[in-house]
Write a protein that holds these residues in place. Structure first.
Motif, short mmCIF file in Angstrom:
data_model
loop_
_atom_site.label_atom_id
_atom_site.label_comp_id
_atom_site.label_asym_id
_atom_site.label_seq_id
_atom_site.Cartn_x
_atom_site.Cartn_y
_atom_site.Cartn_z
N TYR A 75 39.12 18.09 16.68
CA TYR A 75 40.58 18.11 16.51
C TYR A 75 41.09 19.55 16.48
N HIS A 76 42.30 19.74 17.00
CA HIS A 76 42.96 21.05 17.04
C HIS A 76 42.15 22.09 17.82
N CYS A 77 41.39 21.64 18.81
CA CYS A 77 40.77 22.57 19.76
C CYS A 77 41.79 22.79 20.87
N TYR A 78 42.73 23.67 20.62
CA TYR A 78 43.92 23.78 21.46
C TYR A 78 43.65 24.23 22.89
N SER A 79 42.52 24.91 23.12
CA SER A 79 42.20 25.41 24.47
C SER A 79 41.24 24.50 25.23
N LEU A 80 40.79 23.43 24.60
CA LEU A 80 39.78 22.57 25.21
C LEU A 80 40.35 21.85 26.43
N GLU A 81 39.74 22.10 27.60
CA GLU A 81 40.20 21.51 28.85
C GLU A 81 39.25 20.45 29.39
N GLU A 82 37.98 20.59 29.08
CA GLU A 82 36.97 19.74 29.72
C GLU A 82 35.92 19.29 28.71
N VAL A 83 35.72 17.98 28.64
CA VAL A 83 34.70 17.40 27.76
C VAL A 83 33.88 16.40 28.57
N THR A 84 32.57 16.49 28.45
CA THR A 84 31.69 15.48 29.03
C THR A 84 31.08 14.69 27.89
N LEU A 85 31.43 13.40 27.85
CA LEU A 85 30.89 12.51 26.81
C LEU A 85 29.68 11.78 27.35
N PRO A 86 28.64 11.63 26.55
CA PRO A 86 27.43 10.94 27.02
C PRO A 86 27.57 9.43 26.97
N SER A 87 26.80 8.75 27.80
CA SER A 87 26.83 7.28 27.83
C SER A 87 26.01 6.67 26.70
N SER A 88 25.58 7.51 25.77
CA SER A 88 24.83 7.05 24.59
C SER A 88 25.75 6.69 23.43
N ILE A 89 27.03 7.07 23.51
CA ILE A 89 27.94 6.77 22.40
C ILE A 89 28.63 5.42 22.63
N THR A 90 28.95 4.74 21.53
CA THR A 90 29.65 3.45 21.63
C THR A 90 31.05 3.50 21.04
N GLU A 91 31.40 4.62 20.42
CA GLU A 91 32.71 4.73 19.78
C GLU A 91 33.26 6.14 19.92
N ILE A 92 34.55 6.23 20.20
CA ILE A 92 35.27 7.50 20.13
C ILE A 92 36.06 7.44 18.83
N ASP A 93 35.65 8.23 17.88
CA ASP A 93 36.09 8.06 16.49
C ASP A 93 37.53 8.54 16.26
N ASP A 94 38.05 8.23 15.08
CA ASP A 94 39.42 8.55 14.70
C ASP A 94 39.71 10.05 14.82
N TYR A 95 40.87 10.36 15.41
CA TYR A 95 41.36 11.74 15.51
C TYR A 95 40.36 12.70 16.17
N LEU A 96 39.48 12.17 16.99
CA LEU A 96 38.40 12.98 17.54
C LEU A 96 38.92 14.17 18.35
N PHE A 97 39.94 13.91 19.18
CA PHE A 97 40.51 14.97 20.02
C PHE A 97 41.99 15.19 19.70
N ASP A 98 42.36 14.95 18.48
CA ASP A 98 43.74 15.12 18.03
C ASP A 98 44.27 16.52 18.37
N THR A 99 45.39 16.54 19.09
CA THR A 99 46.10 17.77 19.46
C THR A 99 45.25 18.74 20.27
N CYS A 100 44.39 18.21 21.12
CA CYS A 100 43.71 19.04 22.13
C CYS A 100 44.68 19.16 23.30
N LYS A 101 45.59 20.09 23.19
CA LYS A 101 46.77 20.15 24.04
C LYS A 101 46.48 20.43 25.51
N LYS A 102 45.33 21.03 25.81
CA LYS A 102 45.02 21.38 27.19
C LYS A 102 44.01 20.45 27.85
#
Length: 259
Positions: A75-102
């Motif tokens: 959360y609040h990683c304001y410059s984050l533009e690119e994320v690669t999520l693995p196929s091993s996860i089953t949930e994207i949790d609460d507020y995980l990328f909250d306000t990642c504006k980019k």
């Protein structure tokens, strides 16, 4: 890995292959701009707030060994533009990328079953979204106030039943087809000021509180015969709405539905 980098000026780090867990708030509000993981990685868990507030972090590729990414981790990683999520996860949790504006794009793995509360709240640069058929639950507000979001599609077969404030405040969203699995919408398109077209399937039974409030570009809508309830202030502030076709003959319309 503990809290020794919290609020630090560290710019780059390599996570050793022996690390199994990144602890709570380990890099919270640090100056990290680059994160790499030794291969093969043994990392299983990224705990809550782990990289929260890392305002210089631009991209991250999470190893395929990771099974759990806890709430607020980015959360609040304001410059984050690119994320690669693995196929091993089953949930994207609460507020995980909250306000990642980019954050411009997110590929949701087909392993994901649940997207948590306000997981992508305020991701201002996110434009396109494909929700895979594996997802069975979208928690409240998970894509709310993504102000650049214009294209949303649900892969079939879809088994999502409830949309609750899911796209509230997505002011660039112009049209959407609700999946035929959905039975209830609640505040779903509140303040979607560019919305002109929405297809409501015959699976929907209830259109609840403020589902289309302040959709000022919406001119017409068809309510299918399956709907038995239109809740409070559903169309409040829909100043351009001139044609509402209600196909149901047995329906409860609450007070202040249209004003």
């Amino acid at each position: 890995m503990h809290h020794e980098y919290r609020n630090s000026n560290i710019n780059k780090i390599t996570i050793a292959s022996s690390v199994i867990t990144i602890k709570r708030a380990a890099f919270l509000s640090s100056s990290l701009s680059e994160i790499t993981f030794e291969i093969p990685s043994s990392l299983i868990k990224i705990s809550n707030f782990a990289f929260g507030g890392c305002e210089s972090l631009v991209k991250i590729s999470i190893p395929s060994s990771v099974k759990y990414i806890n709430n607020y981790a980015f959360y609040h990683c304001y410059s984050l533009e690119e994320v690669t999520l693995p196929s091993s996860i089953t949930e994207i949790d609460d507020y995980l990328f909250d306000t990642c504006k980019k954050l411009k794009k997110i590929d949701i793995p087909s392993s994901v079953k649940k997207i948590g509360y306000f997981a992508f709240l305020g991701c201002d640069s996110l434009t396109d979204l494909i929700i895979p058929s594996s997802v069975t639950e979208l928690c409240q507000g998970c894509f709310s106030y993504c102000i650049s979001l214009t294209n949303v599609s649900f892969e079939e077969p879809c088994s999502i039943n409830l949309l609750s404030s899911t796209f509230a405040g997505c002011s660039s969203l112009k049209q959407i087809s609700i999946p035929s699995s959905v039975t209830k919408i609640n505040g779903t398109f509140n303040k979607c000021t560019s919305l002109t077209k929405v297809d409501i399937p015959s699976s929907v039974l209830e259109i609840e509180y403020r589902s289309f409030r302040d959709c000022i570009s919406l001119t017409s809508i068809v309510i299918p015969s399956s709907v038995n309830l239109i809740g409070y202030e559903v169309f409040d502030g829909c100043t351009s709405l001139a044609n509402v076709e209600i196909l149901s003959t047995d329906i409860e319309i609450k007070q202040s539905t249209f004003f």
